[in-house]
Structure formats: structure tokens, C-alpha cells
Design an enzyme around this catalytic site. Structure first.
Site, PDB file in Angstrom:
ATOM      1  N   ALA A  59       0.814  -1.219   0.000  1.00 13.27           N
ATOM      2  CA  ALA A  59       0.000   0.000   0.000  1.00 13.27           C
ATOM      3  C   ALA A  59       0.844   1.264   0.000  1.00 13.27           C
ATOM      4  CB  ALA A  59      -0.940  -0.015   1.204  1.00 13.27           C
ATOM      5  N   LEU A  60       2.012   1.231   0.603  1.00 16.14           N
ATOM      6  CA  LEU A  60       2.863   2.422   0.616  1.00 16.14           C
ATOM      7  C   LEU A  60       3.378   2.790  -0.773  1.00 16.14           C
ATOM      8  CD1 LEU A  60       4.936   1.962   3.894  1.00 16.14           C
ATOM      9  CD2 LEU A  60       3.168   3.675   3.432  1.00 16.14           C
ATOM     10  N   CYS A  83      -5.151  -3.570   0.674  1.00 11.03           N
ATOM     11  CA  CYS A  83      -5.739  -3.890   1.969  1.00 11.03           C
ATOM     12  C   CYS A  83      -4.655  -3.896   3.029  1.00 11.03           C
ATOM     13  CB  CYS A  83      -6.425  -5.250   1.904  1.00 11.03           C
ATOM     14  SG  CYS A  83      -7.155  -5.767   3.460  1.00 11.03           S
ATOM     15  N   VAL A  84      -4.935  -3.217   4.139  1.00  8.37           N
ATOM     16  CA  VAL A  84      -4.033  -3.209   5.282  1.00  8.37           C
ATOM     17  C   VAL A  84      -4.826  -3.758   6.468  1.00  8.37           C
ATOM     18  CG1 VAL A  84      -2.501  -1.827   6.719  1.00  8.37           C
ATOM     19  CG2 VAL A  84      -2.933  -1.134   4.349  1.00  8.37           C
ATOM     20  N   ILE A  85      -4.345  -4.875   7.018  1.00  9.88           N
ATOM     21  CA  ILE A  85      -5.016  -5.502   8.161  1.00  9.88           C
ATOM     22  C   ILE A  85      -4.151  -5.276   9.401  1.00  9.88           C
ATOM     23  CG2 ILE A  85      -5.828  -7.674   9.162  1.00  9.88           C
ATOM     24  CD1 ILE A  85      -6.366  -8.675   6.302  1.00  9.88           C
ATOM     25  N   HIS A  91       3.120  -0.572  12.796  1.00 10.55           N
ATOM     26  CA  HIS A  91       3.311  -0.465  11.347  1.00 10.55           C
ATOM     27  C   HIS A  91       1.975  -0.226  10.635  1.00 10.55           C
ATOM     28  CE1 HIS A  91       5.318  -0.968   7.544  1.00 10.55           C
ATOM     29  NE2 HIS A  91       4.508  -1.954   7.198  1.00 10.55           N
TER      30      HIS A  91
END
Length: 180
Positions: A59-60, A83-85, A91
Site C-alpha cells: 500500500a505504501l 488492503c491493510v489488516i 506499522h
């Protein structure tokens, strides 16, 4: 729970000329990313648009890829997907905040971007948000980009950008030897 709340949705954006959208996806969670992409493609095609896809590691990197494409290509708009979980460290906050901030800054510079990077607590939340039969956040991100493209065309046609514009070959600096 927000998933049970009914939300107002704008009608599909309409265009006189075809629209070309770049989908930038971070497929870290491939099953979620595939659902987001399917929703985005469907929305773009419903407006008569075309799309291309590029994948980035995470994502970054999504805002960076969109920034590069904005400077070096001819897309009308961009869809950011991933998607970031939440995990066990901070982080999560860094990735969520910095990817969102990067996309916002690019948008403020004149790029038409729909942000479909999910930020969730667990895989089940991601699945519900990603599925086309669920919340279809990929389609929603594409719709946002398309509506911004429509506004951009309505308010001024071609993208002129805002702020610093890098020098190009046609803008070379005259030297003392160039004067006669």
C-alpha cells in the site's frame, strides 16, 4: 454496524469522450485484491471507460506509482486498491496514514484518484468490504475517480497541474552562447 446502513450512491458518471483509468493495486492479500479489482473494472466499464492495471508490492507504493503515472502517462484518473489488516505493531498506523496522505496530496495536485485501500481489523472485515456482492469498495473507489474525472473535464478540460512543474526539453535555459 455500518454494513447494515443504507448509503446514497451517485449515478454513474457520464462522458462525451472515452475515459482511461489506471488501477494501481497492492495484491498483498491476493483474494481481497482480486475482489477489489473486479469491482473497479465493472464500474469503469459501466461508464464506457477503459482500464489498465499495475501491481505494486504494498500500500505504501500505491501513491508513488500513481505519482509517476501522473507525470509520465496520459491517464484520466486513478484507482488505488489494496488492503491493510491490523497486526501486532504500529506499522499498521504508518501504512494506513502514509498511503492515505500520499493519495490526498496527489489529489490536491490535480490527479483524479479514488482511494480503495481498505484499512481493517481482520480478514473478514476486508472480505465483506471487497466483495462485489458486499460493500464493493473497489467499485466505489472507481466511481469516485470517475466522478472526479467528470468534474475535471467540466471545469477545465485538460489537466494543468498545480504547483511546481518540472522542466522539460522544450524549456531549456538559454545560455550566453545562445544570444546574438
Amino acid at each position: 454496524m455500518a454494513s447494515n446502513t443504507e448509503h446514497y450512491t451517485l449515478a454513474h458518471a457520464q462522458f462525451d469522450k472515452p475515459v482511461k483509468i489506471l488501477i494501481v493495486v497492492a495484491p498483498y492479500y491476493k483474494d481481497i485484491a482480486d475482489q477489489l479489482v473486479a469491482g473497479a473494472k465493472d464500474e469503469i466499464e459501466a461508464c464506457g471507460g477503459t482500464w489498465e492495471i499495475v501491481e505494486v508490492p504494498g500500500a505504501l507504493e500505491v501513491p508513488t506509482a500513481i505519482g509517476i503515472a501522473g507525470r509520465m502517462s496520459n491517464y484520466d484518473g486513478y484507482v488505488a486498491l489494496g488492503c491493510v489488516i491490523r497486526g501486532e505493531t504500529t506499522h499498521y498506523e504508518t501504512v494506513c496514514n502514509d498511503s492515505s496522505r500520499g493519495l490526498t496530496l496527489l489529489g490536491l495536485q490535480g490527479l483524479c484518484i479514488g482511494n480503495g485501500i481498505l484499512t481493517v481489523e481482520n480478514h473478514e472485515q476486508a472480505r465483506v468490504r471487497a466483495e462485489m456482492t458486499g460493500q464493493n469498495k473497489g467499485g466505489g473507489a472507481a466511481a469516485a475517480a470517475l466522478h472526479l474525472v467528470a468534474l475535471s473535464r467540466r471545469w477545465g478540460g485538460g489537466r494543468k497541474g498545480v504547483g511546481f512543474v518540472p522542466a522539460r526539453d522544450e524549456y531549456r535555459v538559454a545560455s550566453k552562447t545562445d544570444t546574438a
